[in-house]
Design an enzyme around this catalytic site. Structure first.
Site, PDB file in Angstrom:
ATOM      1  CE1 TYR A  32      -5.081  -0.915  -0.716  1.00 42.82           C
ATOM      2  CE2 TYR A  32      -3.792   0.691   0.786  1.00 42.82           C
ATOM      3  CZ  TYR A  32      -4.031  -0.677   0.078  1.00 42.82           C
ATOM      4  OH  TYR A  32      -3.498  -1.975   0.661  1.00 42.82           O
ATOM      5  CE  LYS A 145      -1.264   0.290  -1.936  1.00 43.14           C
ATOM      6  NZ  LYS A 145      -0.879  -0.563  -1.053  1.00 43.14           N
ATOM      7  CD  GLU A 177       1.957  -9.263  -2.520  1.00 40.22           C
ATOM      8  OE1 GLU A 177       2.406  -8.212  -2.749  1.00 40.22           O
ATOM      9  OE2 GLU A 177       0.602  -9.300  -3.074  1.00 40.22           O
ATOM     10  CG  LEU A 201       0.656  -3.807  -4.891  1.00 34.40           C
ATOM     11  CD1 LEU A 201      -0.380  -3.526  -5.682  1.00 34.40           C
ATOM     12  CD2 LEU A 201       0.750  -3.089  -3.484  1.00 34.40           C
TER      13      LEU A 201
HETATM   14  N1  PDD Z   1       0.959  -1.910   1.578  1.00 35.02           N
HETATM   15  N2  PDD Z   1       2.140  -5.965  -1.385  1.00 35.02           N
HETATM   16  C1  PDD Z   1       1.214  -5.799  -0.601  1.00 35.02           C
HETATM   17  C2  PDD Z   1       0.036  -6.812  -0.389  1.00 35.02           C
HETATM   18  C3  PDD Z   1       0.988  -4.528   0.151  1.00 35.02           C
HETATM   19  O1  PDD Z   1      -0.169  -4.258   0.776  1.00 35.02           O
HETATM   20  C4  PDD Z   1       2.125  -3.398   0.048  1.00 35.02           C
HETATM   21  C5  PDD Z   1       1.873  -2.346   0.580  1.00 35.02           C
HETATM   22  C6  PDD Z   1       3.142  -3.749  -0.863  1.00 35.02           C
HETATM   23  C7  PDD Z   1       4.310  -2.854  -1.125  1.00 35.02           C
HETATM   24  O2  PDD Z   1       4.089  -1.830  -1.939  1.00 35.02           O
HETATM   25  P1  PDD Z   1       4.659  -0.426  -1.749  1.00 35.02           P
HETATM   26  O3  PDD Z   1       6.124  -0.574  -1.539  1.00 35.02           O
HETATM   27  O4  PDD Z   1       4.157   0.464  -2.988  1.00 35.02           O
HETATM   28  O5  PDD Z   1       4.090   0.189  -0.434  1.00 35.02           O
HETATM   29  C8  PDD Z   1       3.118  -5.108  -1.439  1.00 35.02           C
HETATM   30  C9  PDD Z   1       0.917  -0.607   2.073  1.00 35.02           C
HETATM   31  C10 PDD Z   1       1.788   0.117   2.515  1.00 35.02           C
HETATM   32  C11 PDD Z   1      -0.247  -0.603   2.972  1.00 35.02           C
HETATM   33  O6  PDD Z   1      -1.384  -1.410   2.563  1.00 35.02           O
HETATM   34  O7  PDD Z   1      -0.493   0.019   4.047  1.00 35.02           O
END
Ligand code: PDD
Length: 288
Positions: A32, A145, A177, A201
């Site tokens: 996703y 993801k 993270e 991620l």
């Molecule tokens: N989450 N690490 C994890 C585990 C995440 O789920 C996310 C983002 C990030 C940051 O990634 P990005 O900057 O590309 O949004 C890092 C999204 C927003 C979610 O699952 O809703």
């Protein structure tokens, strides 16, 4: 009426139904993305779409559309829903087939996407939020993801049950993270964040921030740091598509620095906002 994108069709939400043997529903067998929309435009849309294709390839799922076709359809979706400030959630699963662990020989991926109005979290970005520390019990392919988020959800729930915004995860004392964000510390005018390995991620917000650091004279170290480093940091923040750059002012009840958003964090917030405006145009405050 809410319009969703179901494979390559625009349908009402009610018309979009999931098969009980969809592999995404049964196994979390899919990937996703969450993309931010500001002023009706995608922010770093290309990077998110590229990452979706990379995640799909890593789980050996062939996507039935090109990046260009997807981009075009996502823009149509934004338009049909008249979305100004919010997010697009999109996911693709390996589709429906008789339940078995191995991949089905036949079966078509199932794609869904929908929009949601989400304001920028301005008050929290100005004041900062609190975090807890939790053990990172996830699998070893956090670079994908994937729809499998139970490890993340349990940590986030623990944070929420303690009145905190985020759980900062660690493996044997090394910070990886956040449960739904990347984690950063500032120490002696340097920015530290876990390198983009299989343990995190590689956030699109993270990449954007790293790109912006030279412009404000902030040295970046993509190096793992420990829980002790986190406790002793001058500034701590997390970053994600929805939370943008969110200062952490307290961890497990202890103040970070002087318990207010730090100077470097505020500078990063301001160049990040400028970058959004460069890509998407003037930001208008939306209440919701
Ligand atoms: N989450 N690490 C994890 C585990 C995440 O789920 C996310 C983002 C990030 C940051 O990634 P990005 O900057 O590309 O949004 C890092 C999204 C927003 C979610 O699952 O809703």
């Amino acid at each position: 009426m809410t319009i969703v994108l179901y494979n390559d069709q625009f349908v009402s939400r009610e018309e979009c139904t999931v098969d009980i043997e969809d592999r995404g529903y049964q196994f979390g067998d899919g990937v996703y993305e969450v993309i931010r929309i500001y002023s009706g435009k995608m922010f770093t849309g290309k990077e998110h779409i590229t990452r979706l294709f990379e995640s799909a390839e890593k789980i050996r799922l062939e996507l039935p559309f090109t990046k260009e076709e997807l981009t075009e359809n996502l823009y149509k979706l934004v338009e049909k829903n008249n979305l100004h400030t919010g997010t697009i959630y999109l996911q693709v699963t390996r589709g429906a087939s008789a339940r078995q662990h191995q991949f089905p020989l036949e079966g078509k991926p199932v794609f869904t996407a929908y929009t949601k109005e989400v304001a920028r979290p301005e008050a929290q970005m100005n004041e900062g939020v609190t975090a807890i520390i939790a053990e990172d019990v996830r699998w070893l392919r956090c670079d994908i993801k994937s729809l499998n988020l139970l490890g993340n959800l349990l940590a986030k729930q623990e944070a929420y049950s303690q009145g905190s915004f985020e759980a900062i995860l660690h493996r044997e004392g090394t910070v990886t993270e956040g449960s739904s964000s990347n984690a950063f510390i500032i120490k002696n005018n340097k920015l530290f964040t876990h390198p983009a390995t299989n343990l995190i991620l590689n956030g699109i917000t993270r990449r954007e921030l790293i790109r912006l650091c030279p412009g404000i004279g902030l040295e970046v170290k993509e190096e793992a740091f420990t829980l002790d480093d986190l406790q002793a940091a001058d500034e701590v923040f997390i970053a994600s598509t929805t939370a943008e750059i969110m200062p952490i002012v307290q961890i497990d009840g202890k103040a970070v620095g002087n318990a207010a958003p730090g100077e470097w964090t505020q500078k990063l917030q301001s160049v990040f906002k400028a970058s959004i405006q460069e890509q998407c145009g003037e930001l208008v405050k939306v209440e919701r």
